[in-house]
Design a protein around this motif. Structure first.
Motif, short mmCIF file in Angstrom:
data_model
loop_
_atom_site.label_atom_id
_atom_site.label_comp_id
_atom_site.label_asym_id
_atom_site.label_seq_id
_atom_site.Cartn_x
_atom_site.Cartn_y
_atom_site.Cartn_z
N ASP A 177 -5.56 -0.30 0.87
CA ASP A 177 -6.67 -0.07 1.62
C ASP A 177 -7.21 -1.08 2.28
OD1 ASP A 177 -7.95 -0.95 -0.18
OD2 ASP A 177 -8.92 0.66 -1.13
N TRP A 186 0.80 -5.13 -5.58
CA TRP A 186 0.38 -3.58 -5.73
C TRP A 186 1.33 -2.35 -5.61
CZ3 TRP A 186 -5.14 -2.80 -6.09
CH2 TRP A 186 -5.89 -4.05 -5.92
N SER A 187 1.15 -1.32 -6.47
CA SER A 187 1.68 0.07 -6.06
C SER A 187 1.32 0.44 -5.03
CB SER A 187 1.31 0.75 -7.35
OG SER A 187 0.13 1.46 -7.26
N PRO A 188 2.28 1.42 -4.40
CA PRO A 188 1.91 2.12 -3.05
C PRO A 188 0.30 2.76 -3.01
CG PRO A 188 4.07 2.42 -3.46
CD PRO A 188 3.40 1.67 -4.89
N ASP A 189 0.09 3.26 -4.09
CA ASP A 189 -1.17 4.12 -4.21
C ASP A 189 -2.31 3.33 -4.62
OD1 ASP A 189 -0.58 3.54 -6.97
OD2 ASP A 189 -0.20 5.37 -7.68
N ASP A 212 -3.22 1.98 -7.34
CA ASP A 212 -3.83 2.11 -8.69
C ASP A 212 -3.29 1.26 -9.62
OD1 ASP A 212 -5.28 4.20 -7.98
OD2 ASP A 212 -3.82 5.85 -8.50
N ASP A 222 7.70 5.03 -2.27
CA ASP A 222 7.56 6.32 -3.06
C ASP A 222 6.97 5.78 -4.12
OD1 ASP A 222 9.74 5.35 -3.95
OD2 ASP A 222 11.03 7.21 -3.45
N GLY A 223 7.01 4.83 -4.71
CA GLY A 223 6.27 4.28 -6.01
C GLY A 223 7.53 4.80 -7.10
#
Length: 668
Positions: free
Chosen positions: A117, A187-190, A192, A239-240
């Motif tokens: 983000d 980082w993971s795509p989401d 988290d 897509d993680g």
């Protein structure tokens, strides 16, 4: 007539690295490094607009600006700079303007990674253990095998931890802890979770062993790699679903080929994408201009069915593609050393940083689907290279006594004349599991410019020719590898009549220094030798090197207490009474990889036997003096090598002339 390259030309050359494509695919940020004669090394950020080819220097000053990373919206660049006195993370607008300091950590900060983000960044920050009397001299209490490291010195409870940096508030939140270094975060795509490598520095293992870890941001950690090895450079699929990474399990010790893996995170099933490739996943090309450049991670394809990665083979490092089913294909086709790469799979291209024997390092564009489409984007050394004459190597191969093809090169003096006879210098690479290749090597070019034909070869033990070849010298140092090098010399003498067989000299560093010592203990065919940062005694190396406690067993086959006689049999010091070749010993005072006591033992043994030997000690220099050491010492080192060879060959020529004159007088 243009001159050849000189030792001092190190101060004029530039080197491009770490390309990073902007999120919209229209620009690439990168760094250009140069050696400042008065202020050591400096590097700056540049931005190239791909559609026009226009390039703009983004930062200036006598400092190091490195690791440019685009924010997700492409409006900012984060980078690492020492402009405040210590490496910290800074931000600068992609439109230009003044940079702003983001971190102010006491231990310094590096390796910025933007969150998806764009509101925060991950950073690696060195955390020191707090002690009373921080500035007072105090004893170092040692309880672990790994208590020192070349280039770092004594390890004093300092570890690289991962921190979360809020871009707006500048707040720093520590995410990892413990007596381990944490690096290579992603980082993971989401947003988290994060994946990173975690060293095993306080365990009974090798110095670069590491696990691959996933952490729920600031929470629980889970190891996803399997077994003991080195697992690095994680990269998530969009897509993680998968996490890809490089890894090796030390099956063949330091000769184990690197592989590319992918783990399916839901099932935990891990596949090795390069299991049937039988080449090294990674860059193993040796040079003296490219040290310290960041190794790029693999990059997922647009359809997420495979990954792009750099691999080393047959004198080149190139961009390859591996499917999840294990099929590997080569993307870039140049004979070159591809050492940096940024893949834009959405737009079907890659920007890569590469070197060749006559290009120190520049950026190139390559289509991912059309291998014929490769375009050079920069020419940062055009001015200096227009003023000097470089040599183009000639490749040749011969078959060794095991039936293997041995790749080699011959570098002639720039103003070569076929009718002349030239002295030949045999250069031997370190490792031993590195690889000479199609890259710019200042030292080799300078020796050629000094009037020498330069022979460099990849004997058994070198990367680039499969797993069996790279482990071919283990337990046999000074055996088959020695025969390969002598066969390379014999091949040149048999096929090139411009080489004077009475003017052969030899040099090498690290393993190449060991082999230089071994060669002059086995043969007198070389008239001068220069051994650099070498091993002379495996018995003492075992206990004094920062890697000796495991490297000795890997390479020689035994620990000191298991078979000391085996270690002594492979020690060049044992052959000192047979070393009649004039020898120059070059060594750094702060070399912890091959400590200077190795040079001291050899010097004393030769000097006491009244051999011709000279010992030069370089202050505050570690094992990497020839690659990233003090610029003045680097130049001095090169001058010592050439002057020693010139002096010994001149004395030999004068001695030969005197013998002929005396013989003529006797006949009269």
């Amino acid at each position: 007539m243009k001159p050849g390259i000189s030792a001092e030309d190190l101060y004029r050359l530039k080197f491009v690295s770490d390309p990073q494509v902007s999120p919209d695919g229209e620009k690439v940020a990168y760094t250009v490094k140069r050696i400042n004669k008065d202020k050591n090394y400096e590097s700056h950020l540049y931005i190239c607009t791909l559609s026009s080819g226009a390039t703009v220097q983004w930062t200036r000053g006598s400092h190091n600006d490195t690791s440019p990373r685009w924010s997700p919206d492409g409006k900012l660049l984060s980078f690492v700079s020492d402009r405040s006195g210590k490496n910290q993370i800074w931000l600068i607008s992609a439109e230009g303007g003044e940079a702003e300091q983001l971190t102010s950590s006491e231990g310094g900060a590096s390796s910025p990674v933007w969150s998806p983000d764009g509101k925060s960044l991950l950073a690696a920050i060195t955390v020191k253990k707090k002690t009373d009397g921080e500035n007072r001299l105090r004893p170092l209490e040692v309880t672990e095998l790994q208590y020192k490291a070349d280039g770092r010195g004594m390890l004093k409870d300092e570890y690289s931890q991962l921190f979360l940096i809020d871009r707006e508030t500048r707040n720093e939140t520590q995410l990892t802890s413990g007596p381990n270094d944490h690096f290579g975060a992603e980082w993971s795509p989401d947003g988290d979770k994060i994946a990173f490598s975690k060293s095993r520095t306080n365990e009974d293992t090798v110095s670069y062993a590491s696990d691959l870890v996933i952490q729920q941001l600031g929470g629980e950690e889970k190891i996803v790699s399997h077994g003991t090895g080195a697992f690095t450079d994680p990269v998530w699929s969009a897509d993680g679903e998968y996490l890809a990474y490089f890894g090796q399990t030390f099956e063949h010790g330091s000769a184990t080929l690197g592989n590319l893996h992918a783990v399916h995170l839901d099932s935990g099933v891990t596949v090795c994408l390069t299991k049937n490739f039988d080449e090294h996943a990674g860059d193993a090309v040796i040079g003296d201009m490219h040290y310290g450049h960041p190794a790029p991670k693999a990059a997922w394809s647009k359809d997420r069915k495979g990954l792009y990665f750099i691999a080393t083979l047959n004198g080149n490092s190139s961009l390859h593609y591996a499917t999840l089913e294990g099929e590997v294909s080569q993307i870039t086709k140049q004979d070159c050393h591809l050492y940096g790469c940024a893949v834009d799979s959405e737009n079907d291209y890659a920007i890569f940083a590469a070197s060749s024997p006559v290009i120190p390092g520049d950026l190139f564009y390559a289509s991912l689907s059309n291998s014929a489409e490769e375009v050079r984007l920069t020419d940062v050394n055009s001015e200096v290279l227009s003023e000097i004459d470089l040599s183009h190597p000639e490749e040749f191969r011969f078959t060794n006594d095991e039936g293997n093809s041995v790749q080699s090169w011959l570098l002639k003096p720039p103003r070569f004349e076929e009718v002349k006879k030239y002295p030949l210098v045999l250069e031997i690479h370190g490792g031993p599991h590195g690889m000479y290749g199609n890259t710019f090597f200042h030292e080799l070019q300078m020796l050629a410019a000094s009037g020498y034909v330069v022979l460099y070869s990849n004997p058994r033990g070198s990367y680039g020719y499969g797993q069996q070849f790279v482990k071919g010298c283990m337990g046999d140092y000074g055996g088959g590898d020695y025969r390969d090098l002598m066969a390379a010399v014999d091949y040149v003498l048999a096929h090139y009549d411009f080489v004077d067989m009475e003017q052969l000299v030899v040099t090498g560093g690290s393993y190449g220094g060991f082999m230089t010592n071994w060669i002059i203990g086995r043969t007198s065919r070389f008239k001068a030798a220069v051994t650099q940062r070498s091993i002379s005694n495996w018995l003492s190396f075992y206990g004094v090197s920062d890697i000796g406690f495991y490297f000795t067993k890997w390479e020689i086959g035994y620990h000191l207490f298991e078979d000391p006689e085996k270690l002594w049999q492979h020690s060049p010091l044992r052959l000192s009474n047979r070393m009649d070749t004039p020898l120059l010993i070059l060594h750094g005072e702060e070399d912890y990889r091959c400590p200077i006591e190795q040079a001291e033992q050899l010097f004393i043994a030769l000097k006491q036997q009244d051999k011709k030997v000279k010992f030069v000690r370089f202050p505050k220099a570690d094992h990497n003096l020839s690659r990233n050491g003090d610029p003045g010492l680097r130049v001095a080192r090169l001058q010592f090598i050439v002057s020693w060879f010139d002096q010994q060959l001149e004395e030999l020529e004068n001695k030969g002339g005197a013998i002929l004159e005396n013989a003529a007088a006797d006949r009269v």
